[in-house]
Design a protein around this motif. Structure first.
Motif, PDB file in Angstrom:
ATOM      1  N   LEU A 170      -0.341   1.859  -1.333  1.00 33.16           N
ATOM      2  CA  LEU A 170      -1.095   2.410  -2.451  1.00 33.16           C
ATOM      3  C   LEU A 170      -0.725   1.699  -3.740  1.00 33.16           C
ATOM      4  CD1 LEU A 170      -0.567   6.239  -1.727  1.00 33.16           C
ATOM      5  CD2 LEU A 170      -2.579   4.880  -1.122  1.00 33.16           C
ATOM      6  N   LEU A 171      -1.711   1.702  -4.664  1.00 35.37           N
ATOM      7  CA  LEU A 171      -1.433   1.374  -6.057  1.00 35.37           C
ATOM      8  C   LEU A 171      -1.291   2.696  -6.814  1.00 35.37           C
ATOM      9  CD1 LEU A 171      -3.816  -1.610  -6.920  1.00 35.37           C
ATOM     10  CD2 LEU A 171      -1.345  -1.658  -6.589  1.00 35.37           C
ATOM     11  N   PRO A 172      -0.354   2.771  -7.748  1.00 33.33           N
ATOM     12  CA  PRO A 172      -0.141   4.051  -8.466  1.00 33.33           C
ATOM     13  C   PRO A 172      -1.440   4.573  -9.083  1.00 33.33           C
ATOM     14  CG  PRO A 172       1.574   2.461  -9.005  1.00 33.33           C
ATOM     15  CD  PRO A 172       0.538   1.718  -8.226  1.00 33.33           C
ATOM     16  N   ALA A 173      -1.525   5.913  -9.242  1.00 32.02           N
ATOM     17  CA  ALA A 173      -2.732   6.556  -9.784  1.00 32.02           C
ATOM     18  C   ALA A 173      -2.977   6.103 -11.215  1.00 32.02           C
ATOM     19  CB  ALA A 173      -2.599   8.073  -9.719  1.00 32.02           C
ATOM     20  N   ILE A 187      -8.952  -6.329  -8.234  1.00 33.26           N
ATOM     21  CA  ILE A 187      -8.610  -6.542  -6.822  1.00 33.26           C
ATOM     22  C   ILE A 187      -9.672  -7.390  -6.132  1.00 33.26           C
ATOM     23  CG2 ILE A 187      -8.305  -5.374  -4.618  1.00 33.26           C
ATOM     24  CD1 ILE A 187      -7.037  -3.044  -6.142  1.00 33.26           C
ATOM     25  N   MET A 188     -10.944  -7.106  -6.409  1.00 33.93           N
ATOM     26  CA  MET A 188     -12.023  -7.872  -5.808  1.00 33.93           C
ATOM     27  C   MET A 188     -11.987  -9.328  -6.275  1.00 33.93           C
ATOM     28  SD  MET A 188     -15.117  -5.073  -6.158  1.00 33.93           S
ATOM     29  CE  MET A 188     -16.326  -6.257  -5.612  1.00 33.93           C
ATOM     30  N   ALA A 189     -11.675  -9.547  -7.562  1.00 33.18           N
ATOM     31  CA  ALA A 189     -11.602 -10.919  -8.076  1.00 33.18           C
ATOM     32  C   ALA A 189     -10.464 -11.700  -7.423  1.00 33.18           C
ATOM     33  CB  ALA A 189     -11.431 -10.898  -9.594  1.00 33.18           C
ATOM     34  N   ALA A 190      -9.402 -11.003  -7.013  1.00 29.05           N
ATOM     35  CA  ALA A 190      -8.267 -11.666  -6.353  1.00 29.05           C
ATOM     36  C   ALA A 190      -8.524 -11.911  -4.874  1.00 29.05           C
ATOM     37  CB  ALA A 190      -7.000 -10.828  -6.527  1.00 29.05           C
ATOM     38  N   GLY A 191      -9.659 -11.473  -4.337  1.00 26.05           N
ATOM     39  CA  GLY A 191      -9.994 -11.700  -2.941  1.00 26.05           C
ATOM     40  C   GLY A 191      -9.369 -10.711  -1.986  1.00 26.05           C
ATOM     41  N   VAL A 192      -8.939  -9.549  -2.478  1.00 26.07           N
ATOM     42  CA  VAL A 192      -8.323  -8.521  -1.636  1.00 26.07           C
ATOM     43  C   VAL A 192      -9.416  -7.571  -1.154  1.00 26.07           C
ATOM     44  CG1 VAL A 192      -6.616  -6.669  -1.536  1.00 26.07           C
ATOM     45  CG2 VAL A 192      -6.167  -8.718  -2.907  1.00 26.07           C
ATOM     46  N   SER A 193      -9.377  -7.257   0.137  1.00 24.11           N
ATOM     47  CA  SER A 193     -10.362  -6.339   0.722  1.00 24.11           C
ATOM     48  C   SER A 193      -9.659  -5.087   1.247  1.00 24.11           C
ATOM     49  CB  SER A 193     -11.119  -7.041   1.858  1.00 24.11           C
ATOM     50  OG  SER A 193     -10.217  -7.479   2.853  1.00 24.11           O
ATOM     51  N   ALA A 223       3.524  -7.640   0.402  1.00 24.51           N
ATOM     52  CA  ALA A 223       3.894  -8.982  -0.054  1.00 24.51           C
ATOM     53  C   ALA A 223       2.663  -9.745  -0.535  1.00 24.51           C
ATOM     54  CB  ALA A 223       4.589  -9.735   1.075  1.00 24.51           C
ATOM     55  N   ALA A 224       1.525  -9.621   0.169  1.00 29.13           N
ATOM     56  CA  ALA A 224       0.299 -10.299  -0.255  1.00 29.13           C
ATOM     57  C   ALA A 224      -0.189  -9.753  -1.593  1.00 29.13           C
ATOM     58  CB  ALA A 224      -0.778 -10.144   0.812  1.00 29.13           C
ATOM     59  N   ASN A 231       1.452  -4.385  -8.138  1.00 27.34           N
ATOM     60  CA  ASN A 231       2.700  -3.728  -7.763  1.00 27.34           C
ATOM     61  C   ASN A 231       2.382  -2.506  -6.900  1.00 27.34           C
ATOM     62  OD1 ASN A 231       5.381  -3.039  -7.613  1.00 27.34           O
ATOM     63  ND2 ASN A 231       5.438  -2.058  -9.634  1.00 27.34           N
ATOM     64  N   ALA A 232       2.249  -2.749  -5.585  1.00 29.03           N
ATOM     65  CA  ALA A 232       1.899  -1.664  -4.672  1.00 29.03           C
ATOM     66  C   ALA A 232       3.168  -0.998  -4.143  1.00 29.03           C
ATOM     67  CB  ALA A 232       1.062  -2.203  -3.515  1.00 29.03           C
ATOM     68  N   ARG A 233       2.996   0.198  -3.538  1.00 32.22           N
ATOM     69  CA  ARG A 233       4.117   0.916  -2.928  1.00 32.22           C
ATOM     70  C   ARG A 233       3.711   1.389  -1.542  1.00 32.22           C
ATOM     71  NH1 ARG A 233       3.735   6.661  -3.630  1.00 32.22           N
ATOM     72  NH2 ARG A 233       1.881   7.256  -4.849  1.00 32.22           N
TER      73      ARG A 233
END
Length: 278
Positions: A170-173, A187-193, A223-224, A231-233
């Motif tokens: 998750l990404l923090p709220a 996130i979309m601009a970074a190519g993450v789906s 890591a990706a 900064n995900a958790r």
């Protein structure tokens, strides 16, 4: 009577001289007179080897014989019927020098060939293991001390909620729905789906980025995201909330993993990618 006898004798003499002139042949040409004290040039036969260096001939101790061609005989009315042959003096021939064979050069010594240097043996690949689980950090540190120098670059790793059956990333709220949507655009601009915005509950406006059945998959996802600047958790679910400690390290050369496990007192040993230890 005397006059007639004299005429007969003169006729016989003239006839003999005429026969001698017809039968004597061409005169032999005499060799030119040699100059005293001067070396003569002589031509040597051509040979395959180069001629030896010319040497100055020593002056002759005796002068060469003087050759003078004999004068032609003049017919004389005498009572003698014999004719004298011209004498030809012989010329002393100089000795022909014997060519000295060229000195044979010895073949060059072959260059010494350096001995082949044996190639160094390829080093064995490093072997990394994970020992555990331990109930707390102190137990893991005690196991590291028991193993001693056979473990290199050891580090302690805590596994939260060891009994969990799945893991969420998750990404923090965010403070509002609009902020969460702005983060989604990044996130979309970074190519993450594989993402969605949580709409209710304690995690409202948080962004879920995947759910995994094992911790390793969740850690790779984190890591990706970290490489992309987020900064995900990780959140574990389905467990009892207890934690475990593991000892990750690289084995020393020629060390046996099972022997190291017994020395440390660990219950399990797992093969580990050495990139995770560095």
């Amino acid at each position: 009577m005397l006059t007639r006898a004299l005429i007969v004798v003169l006729a016989i003499l003239n006839l003999g001289v005429a026969l001698w002139w017809m039968l004597r042949g061409d005169p032999v040409p005499a060799a030119p007179a040699a100059t005293t004290g001067v070396a003569q040039l002589q031509l040597l036969p051509s040979t395959g080897a180069p001629p030896p260096p010319a040497t100055v001939a020593a002056p002759p101790t005796q002068a060469l014989d003087d050759v003078t061609p004999a004068p032609k005989p003049t017919p004389v009315a005498t009572s003698s019927a014999a004719a004298t042959e011209p004498a030809v003096a012989s010329v002393t021939a100089a000795p022909t020098p014997t060519p000295t064979p060229a000195a044979v050069q010895p073949p060059p010594a072959s260059a010494a060939v350096p001995a082949a240097v044996p190639a160094p043996a390829a080093a064995a690949p490093a072997q990394c293991v994970s020992l555990g689980p331990f109930a707390d950090r102190a137990a893991a540190q005690a196991a590291q001390a028991k193993a001693g120098a056979v473990l290199r670059g050891a580090r302690l790793r805590e596994v939260a909620d060891a009994g969990a059956t799945r893991y969420r990333v998750l990404l923090p709220a965010a403070a509002s729905r609009e902020d969460a949507q702005a983060t989604v655009k990044r996130i979309m601009a970074a190519g993450v789906s594989d993402y969605y915005i949580i709409a209710q509950g304690e995690e409202t406006n948080a962004i879920a980025l995947g759910q995994y059945r094992n911790r390793e998959g969740a850690e790779r996802r984190m890591a990706a995201l970290s490489a992309a600047g987020f900064n995900a958790r990780m959140v574990a679910s389905g467990g009892d909330g207890s934690a475990q400690w593991w000892l990750d390290a690289t084995l020393a050369e020629q060390a046996d993993a099972s022997v190291v496990r017994q020395r440390s007192g660990a219950a399990q040993q797992r093969s580990l990618d050495c990139a995770r230890v560095r």
